[in-house]
Motif scaffolding. Structure first.
Motif, PDB file in Angstrom:
ATOM      1  N   GLU A   1     -30.262  57.861 -70.483  1.00 18.33           N
ATOM      2  CA  GLU A   1     -30.147  56.522 -71.051  1.00 18.33           C
ATOM      3  C   GLU A   1     -31.194  55.514 -70.511  1.00 18.33           C
ATOM      4  O   GLU A   1     -31.901  54.984 -71.328  1.00 18.33           O
ATOM      5  CB  GLU A   1     -28.736  55.852 -70.771  1.00 18.33           C
ATOM      6  N   PRO A   2     -31.459  55.830 -69.272  1.00 21.37           N
ATOM      7  CA  PRO A   2     -32.494  54.843 -68.507  1.00 21.37           C
ATOM      8  C   PRO A   2     -34.003  54.846 -69.227  1.00 21.37           C
ATOM      9  O   PRO A   2     -34.691  54.006 -69.482  1.00 21.37           O
ATOM     10  CB  PRO A   2     -32.424  55.283 -67.138  1.00 21.37           C
ATOM     11  N   VAL A   3     -34.363  56.350 -69.398  1.00 23.19           N
ATOM     12  CA  VAL A   3     -35.693  56.514 -69.957  1.00 23.19           C
ATOM     13  C   VAL A   3     -35.722  56.133 -71.578  1.00 23.19           C
ATOM     14  O   VAL A   3     -36.629  55.354 -71.716  1.00 23.19           O
ATOM     15  CB  VAL A   3     -35.872  58.156 -69.793  1.00 23.19           C
ATOM     16  N   LEU A   4     -34.528  56.426 -72.174  1.00 20.66           N
ATOM     17  CA  LEU A   4     -34.731  55.970 -73.556  1.00 20.66           C
ATOM     18  C   LEU A   4     -34.711  54.288 -73.660  1.00 20.66           C
ATOM     19  O   LEU A   4     -35.546  53.801 -74.367  1.00 20.66           O
ATOM     20  CB  LEU A   4     -33.351  56.440 -74.335  1.00 20.66           C
ATOM     21  N   LYS A   5     -33.969  53.915 -72.917  1.00 22.89           N
ATOM     22  CA  LYS A   5     -33.713  52.288 -72.841  1.00 22.89           C
ATOM     23  C   LYS A   5     -35.172  51.581 -72.473  1.00 22.89           C
ATOM     24  O   LYS A   5     -35.583  50.584 -73.174  1.00 22.89           O
ATOM     25  CB  LYS A   5     -32.766  51.798 -71.844  1.00 22.89           C
ATOM     26  N   LEU A   6     -35.970  52.329 -71.424  1.00 26.28           N
ATOM     27  CA  LEU A   6     -36.994  51.700 -70.956  1.00 26.28           C
ATOM     28  C   LEU A   6     -38.224  51.745 -72.069  1.00 26.28           C
ATOM     29  O   LEU A   6     -38.852  50.975 -72.363  1.00 26.28           O
ATOM     30  CB  LEU A   6     -37.393  52.486 -69.740  1.00 26.28           C
ATOM     31  N   LEU A   7     -38.155  52.855 -72.535  1.00 24.29           N
ATOM     32  CA  LEU A   7     -39.223  53.175 -73.603  1.00 24.29           C
ATOM     33  C   LEU A   7     -39.101  51.978 -74.961  1.00 24.29           C
ATOM     34  O   LEU A   7     -39.988  51.642 -75.463  1.00 24.29           O
ATOM     35  CB  LEU A   7     -39.098  54.748 -74.165  1.00 24.29           C
ATOM     36  N   GLU A   8     -37.758  52.199 -75.377  1.00 22.80           N
ATOM     37  CA  GLU A   8     -37.736  51.065 -76.517  1.00 22.80           C
ATOM     38  C   GLU A   8     -37.821  49.909 -76.350  1.00 22.80           C
ATOM     39  O   GLU A   8     -38.293  49.041 -77.241  1.00 22.80           O
ATOM     40  CB  GLU A   8     -36.095  51.377 -76.812  1.00 22.80           C
ATOM     41  N   GLN A   9     -37.374  49.412 -74.925  1.00 19.73           N
ATOM     42  CA  GLN A   9     -37.703  48.025 -74.451  1.00 19.73           C
ATOM     43  C   GLN A   9     -39.256  47.694 -74.346  1.00 19.73           C
ATOM     44  O   GLN A   9     -39.782  46.432 -74.650  1.00 19.73           O
ATOM     45  CB  GLN A   9     -36.872  47.739 -73.268  1.00 19.73           C
ATOM     46  N   THR A  10     -40.000  48.542 -73.913  1.00 18.43           N
ATOM     47  CA  THR A  10     -41.412  48.496 -74.055  1.00 18.43           C
ATOM     48  C   THR A  10     -41.921  48.438 -75.193  1.00 18.43           C
ATOM     49  O   THR A  10     -43.023  47.667 -75.504  1.00 18.43           O
ATOM     50  CB  THR A  10     -42.185  49.706 -73.189  1.00 18.43           C
ATOM     51  N   VAL A  11     -41.600  49.286 -76.158  1.00 16.94           N
ATOM     52  CA  VAL A  11     -42.454  49.211 -77.487  1.00 16.94           C
ATOM     53  C   VAL A  11     -41.870  47.763 -78.231  1.00 16.94           C
ATOM     54  O   VAL A  11     -42.497  47.060 -78.920  1.00 16.94           O
ATOM     55  CB  VAL A  11     -41.431  50.294 -78.343  1.00 16.94           C
ATOM     56  N   GLU A  12     -40.482  47.207 -77.978  1.00 18.06           N
ATOM     57  CA  GLU A  12     -39.999  46.184 -78.635  1.00 18.06           C
ATOM     58  C   GLU A  12     -40.960  45.038 -78.051  1.00 18.06           C
ATOM     59  O   GLU A  12     -41.367  44.056 -78.741  1.00 18.06           O
ATOM     60  CB  GLU A  12     -38.691  45.948 -78.309  1.00 18.06           C
TER      61      GLU A  12
END
Length: 357
Positions: A118-129
């Motif tokens: 979850e931490p990696v996925l959340k960081l990547l999605e937040q960065t893109v957003e």
């Protein structure tokens, strides 16, 4: 030629992220019949961004769940390539650094990791957003956000490396302990099988003395002078207990043997009374040997050992070029793909340890 402002508008409106930035612009102009084309310089920059991103995806792939949202950053990359000359120097621009850091943290990620992923996925999605949101505000706060992303991704990677190292250290410690048991048992078994021994001597050698042998090996190693002294003390003790006449000749060194036993009986060093009792018992046996008394002697059962920690005799499969830290994609026994990182290579035992996220 297409004015730069108009080109930037087309890039911001790009929604076909599977295309390169230049292809996306041309698709939009075709749709509305706009005859204008980006200048040769702008076309070259957009083509370079598209080729570089394609090369990155092919040579450094990520799980599609992560790769798909990451492609939404292509417009941001295209805008940086047009607006910032520093973007052409590898590794300097915050956007380069953020993408590299995200990739390092995300290598080996797969969908079935559950909470661990979850931490990696959340960081990547937040960065893109956040990056796309900054486009709506002409890049306001983008650089600060990218630097924060880089730091967060590096923390995730560091944590993953720390956990892998901890697992490897535990396994190395277990292998070292197992190897010390095997080597200690081999030395003592070789000695006790020479001839039958009084029962109390056999119990001592395969009990407290065996445990002490392991401690000496763990602390000093097989090639140490201390281990040689321990081995010599064991051999001297056996020689002094020879059932034949030559046993009496070895009694001259009994005091030296007792000193060695006291020095190396590490397993009982925390219990002075038990240590003294063990040494006194052996000295009493020596006294009886010196008097020529007949004693009951029994064959001492060898110390059993496990296979873990044994050096492999046959040559295992060669891992040419493999090194710790590398990621592998393998077929799992129960089906499906497993992404694992080589965390430990113990060549002597032919043991590998792999970790995932």
């Amino acid at each position: 030629a297409m004015p730069r402002d108009e080109l930037l508008g087309y890039i911001r409106a790009s929604d076909k992220h599977e295309l390169t930035p230049l292809e996306s612009v041309l698709v939009q102009t075709d749709l509305i019949g706009d005859p204008a084309l980006p200048t040769p310089e702008d076309s070259a920059a957009l083509a370079w961004v598209g080729a570089a991103y394609k090369h990155w995806e092919q040579n450094f792939p990520l799980d599609e769940t992560l790769a798909s949202p990451l492609r939404k950053l292509k417009p941001v990359l295209a805008l940086m390539a047009l607006a910032d000359p520093q973007f052409y120097t590898p590794g300097i621009h915050p956007l380069h650094q953020a993408l590299d850091a995200l990739h390092e943290a995300a290598v080996g990620w797969q969908n079935d990791l559950g909470r661990a992923g979850e931490p990696v996925l959340k960081l990547l999605e937040q960065t893109v957003e956040d990056a796309l949101a900054s486009l709506e505000e002409n890049g306001a706060g983008l650089m600060a956000m990218l630097r924060a992303t880089t730091e967060s991704a590096q923390r995730l990677e560091t944590r993953q490396q720390r956990m892998s190292k901890r697992a490897a250290d535990v396994e190395r410690g277990q292998l070292r302990a197992a190897r010390s048991k095997i080597n200690a048992a081999a030395m003592i078994n070789e000695q006790v099988q020479r001839f039958p021994l009084p029962a109390e001597i056999g119990h001592f050698l395969t009990g407290p003395w065996y445990e002490s042998a392991q401690l000496v090996l763990l602390k000093f190693g097989e090639s140490s002078e201390q281990w040689q002294q321990f081995t010599d003390t064991t051999s001297g003790l056996m020689n002094s207990l020879q059932p034949q006449e030559e046993g009496a000749q070895a009694l001259d060194s009994v005091s030296e043997i007792s000193a060695g036993l006291k020095r190396w009986l590490l397993s009982l060093q925390h219990d002075e009374q038990a240590s003294e009792q063990a040494i006194t018992s052996i000295e009493y046996v020596h006294l009886r040997v010196a008097r020529g008394e007949q004693m009951d002697r029994l064959a001492t059962s060898p110390i059993p050992v496990s296979d873990k920690g044994k050096n492999a005799n046959d040559e295992g499969p060669e891992l040419a070029g493999a090194s710790t830290g590398q990621w592998f994609q393998v077929q799992a026994r129960k089906g499906g793909i497993l992404r694992i990182q080589l965390a430990m290579m113990q060549e002597a035992e032919q043991r590998l340890l792999f970790c995932n996220h």
